[in-house]
Design a protein around this motif. Structure first.
Motif, mmCIF file in Angstrom:
data_model
loop_
_atom_site.group_PDB
_atom_site.id
_atom_site.type_symbol
_atom_site.label_atom_id
_atom_site.label_comp_id
_atom_site.label_asym_id
_atom_site.label_seq_id
_atom_site.Cartn_x
_atom_site.Cartn_y
_atom_site.Cartn_z
ATOM 1 N N LEU A 112 -52.651 42.745 59.783
ATOM 2 C CA LEU A 112 -53.172 41.984 58.654
ATOM 3 C C LEU A 112 -53.058 40.483 58.897
ATOM 4 C CD1 LEU A 112 -51.995 43.884 55.443
ATOM 5 C CD2 LEU A 112 -54.338 43.233 56.006
ATOM 6 N N LEU A 113 -51.906 40.056 59.398
ATOM 7 C CA LEU A 113 -51.710 38.629 59.660
ATOM 8 C C LEU A 113 -52.708 38.127 60.706
ATOM 9 C CD1 LEU A 113 -47.805 38.481 59.729
ATOM 10 C CD2 LEU A 113 -49.307 37.436 58.026
ATOM 11 N N GLU A 114 -52.912 38.898 61.736
ATOM 12 C CA GLU A 114 -53.848 38.500 62.789
ATOM 13 C C GLU A 114 -55.289 38.479 62.276
ATOM 14 O OE1 GLU A 114 -55.412 40.054 67.192
ATOM 15 O OE2 GLU A 114 -53.687 41.001 66.216
ATOM 16 N N THR A 115 -55.654 39.492 61.512
ATOM 17 C CA THR A 115 -57.035 39.620 61.036
ATOM 18 C C THR A 115 -57.385 38.528 60.032
ATOM 19 O OG1 THR A 115 -56.934 42.020 61.376
ATOM 20 C CG2 THR A 115 -58.672 41.172 59.939
ATOM 21 N N LEU A 116 -56.423 38.184 59.154
ATOM 22 C CA LEU A 116 -56.692 37.217 58.093
ATOM 23 C C LEU A 116 -56.368 35.777 58.492
ATOM 24 C CD1 LEU A 116 -55.383 39.240 55.014
ATOM 25 C CD2 LEU A 116 -57.755 38.863 55.701
ATOM 26 N N ALA A 117 -55.893 35.583 59.695
ATOM 27 C CA ALA A 117 -55.541 34.227 60.137
ATOM 28 C C ALA A 117 -56.710 33.243 60.012
ATOM 29 C CB ALA A 117 -55.026 34.266 61.573
ATOM 30 N N PRO A 118 -57.961 33.616 60.362
ATOM 31 C CA PRO A 118 -59.066 32.654 60.214
ATOM 32 C C PRO A 118 -59.333 32.249 58.773
ATOM 33 C CG PRO A 118 -59.681 34.445 61.702
ATOM 34 C CD PRO A 118 -58.409 34.865 61.027
ATOM 35 N N VAL A 119 -58.947 33.094 57.811
ATOM 36 C CA VAL A 119 -59.202 32.799 56.400
ATOM 37 C C VAL A 119 -58.118 31.888 55.827
ATOM 38 C CG1 VAL A 119 -59.582 33.861 54.126
ATOM 39 C CG2 VAL A 119 -60.279 35.068 56.202
ATOM 40 N N GLU A 120 -56.955 31.931 56.418
ATOM 41 C CA GLU A 120 -55.779 31.291 55.839
ATOM 42 C C GLU A 120 -55.973 29.809 55.582
ATOM 43 O OE1 GLU A 120 -50.948 31.485 56.490
ATOM 44 O OE2 GLU A 120 -52.310 32.175 58.067
ATOM 45 N N GLY A 121 -56.656 29.127 56.477
ATOM 46 C CA GLY A 121 -56.845 27.692 56.320
ATOM 47 C C GLY A 121 -57.889 27.302 55.296
ATOM 48 N N HIS A 122 -58.613 28.281 54.760
ATOM 49 C CA HIS A 122 -59.707 27.989 53.836
ATOM 50 C C HIS A 122 -59.495 28.579 52.438
ATOM 51 C CE1 HIS A 122 -62.036 26.644 57.329
ATOM 52 N NE2 HIS A 122 -61.608 27.735 57.936
ATOM 53 N N ASP A 123 -58.506 29.452 52.285
ATOM 54 C CA ASP A 123 -58.281 30.113 51.007
ATOM 55 C C ASP A 123 -56.793 30.045 50.681
ATOM 56 O OD1 ASP A 123 -59.802 32.476 49.143
ATOM 57 O OD2 ASP A 123 -57.620 32.556 49.225
ATOM 58 N N LYS A 124 -56.450 29.243 49.666
ATOM 59 C CA LYS A 124 -55.046 29.025 49.321
ATOM 60 C C LYS A 124 -54.378 30.306 48.851
ATOM 61 C CE LYS A 124 -52.033 26.162 46.423
ATOM 62 N NZ LYS A 124 -51.977 25.087 45.387
ATOM 63 N N PHE A 125 -55.079 31.100 48.063
ATOM 64 C CA PHE A 125 -54.499 32.338 47.540
ATOM 65 C C PHE A 125 -54.132 33.282 48.680
ATOM 66 C CE2 PHE A 125 -55.085 36.694 45.816
ATOM 67 C CZ PHE A 125 -54.046 36.688 44.904
ATOM 68 N N THR A 126 -55.065 33.478 49.617
ATOM 69 C CA THR A 126 -54.783 34.343 50.764
ATOM 70 C C THR A 126 -53.627 33.794 51.582
ATOM 71 O OG1 THR A 126 -57.097 35.054 50.885
ATOM 72 C CG2 THR A 126 -55.757 35.363 52.857
ATOM 73 N N SER A 127 -53.592 32.486 51.748
ATOM 74 C CA SER A 127 -52.501 31.849 52.496
ATOM 75 C C SER A 127 -51.148 32.126 51.855
ATOM 76 C CB SER A 127 -52.750 30.339 52.581
ATOM 77 O OG SER A 127 -51.686 29.687 53.253
ATOM 78 N N GLN A 128 -51.089 32.056 50.534
ATOM 79 C CA GLN A 128 -49.828 32.318 49.837
ATOM 80 C C GLN A 128 -49.409 33.782 49.983
ATOM 81 O OE1 GLN A 128 -51.051 30.884 45.962
ATOM 82 N NE2 GLN A 128 -49.921 28.964 46.215
ATOM 83 N N LEU A 129 -50.373 34.692 49.940
ATOM 84 C CA LEU A 129 -50.061 36.105 50.127
ATOM 85 C C LEU A 129 -49.520 36.358 51.536
ATOM 86 C CD1 LEU A 129 -53.074 37.921 48.393
ATOM 87 C CD2 LEU A 129 -50.742 37.672 47.536
#
Length: 287
Positions: free
Chosen positions: A77-94
């Motif tokens: 999950l961390l690897e897959t969502l890494a590209p989103v993390e810098g653009h979505d604060k909610f996902t980053s917090q999760l």
């Protein structure tokens, strides 16, 4: 829906409104505190191809299993969502929360209850001129894993449509499928509660802590009846207590008990919680 000669649209609307009020098919009023209005409803059930309805029902356990399996792969999950993390604060917090859990040794216990809702739309694929029209298919709009609401009210809507069909002949022939979502959701939460009680550590000597289900609700929650029906079903059929609290209230009142390995709110041990709507995870986890 074709109205009968002695029952026009206005009378049908009045009948639907009265039935909704009598059966709790309601939401809190947007502006008038303490008042309620009927939830958004149609006067007739939407015609839906039986084959696609059956397919959606059959897909439910498949998607539920998929979500559960993915949730148990934090590194993926961390690897897959890494590209989103810098653009979505909610996902980053999760993801930060997931990292914190992993650093602390992972989950304290491994019971999980998923209460999910898949939303679909019918899709008619485009056809070129002269080609045969392909059959309709399903397109998934979203899969809700938290705040998967309207399980209780949807059962009431089924009852409303059955009632109105008894008064007027339908414009489209067909049957309304059974809907026992309220009973099913309550049974699932009660089962999770029972299984958790088998595994939880005993409280410290002299300490009594009741295990309850926590509904995490929004301030000014409008979808109260949907949640209350599930709360009362749990209490009446399964003797399981529910407490309701906002995130702010949990921040003020909740503590983590090391001897229980769980969250405690006002001396009541939380079996599980889910934001927005009723739901539960195991042993104080997210739903």
């Amino acid at each position: 829906m074709a109205s009968s000669p002695d029952m026009g649209t206005e009378m049908l609307m009045r009948e639907a409104n009265d039935w909704a009020v009598a059966h709790g098919l309601l939401m809190a009023h947007k502006t008038a505190d303490g008042q309620f209005e009927h939830a958004p409803i149609s006067l007739e059930a939407t015609p839906y191809p039986q084959q696609q309805y059956i397919r959606a029902v059959q897909l439910a356990p498949v998607f539920n299993t998929l979500v559960e399996n993915i949730s148990q792969q934090p590194e993926w999950l961390l690897e897959t969502l890494a590209p989103v993390e810098g653009h979505d604060k909610f996902t980053s917090q999760l993801l930060d929360l997931m990292r914190d859990v992993m650093k602390s040794g992972g989950e304290k216990q491994h019971l999980h209850l998923g209460m999910h809702r898949s939303d679909y739309m019918l899709h008619q694929p485009p056809t070129a001129e002269g080609e045969a029209t392909p059959p309709m298919g399903l397109l998934q709009v979203e899969l809700n894993t938290i705040a998967s609401s309207f399980g209780s009210l949807s059962e009431r809507v089924t009852g409303l449509h059955r009632h109105l069909l008894s008064r007027c002949a339908p414009a489209v022939s067909g049957t309304i499928p059974a809907n026992d979502s309220l009973q099913g959701l309550a049974r699932a939460l009660a089962t999770a509660h029972t299984e958790y009680l088998k595994l939880r550590p005993s409280p410290s000597r002299g300490t009594q802590v009741e295990a309850v289900v926590l509904f995490v609700v929004q301030p000014g929650e409008r979808n109260v009846m949907d949640q209350r029906m599930l709360e009362y079903k749990l209490a009446n059929d399964h003797s399981v207590r529910v407490i309701r609290a906002t995130l702010a209230e949990i921040s003020e009142r909740a503590t983590t008990r090391a001897d229980l390995g769980a969250t405690v709110v006002a001396a009541k041990q939380v079996v599980g919680s889910s934001a927005g709507a009723a739901g539960a995870g195991g042993g104080g986890g997210g739903g």
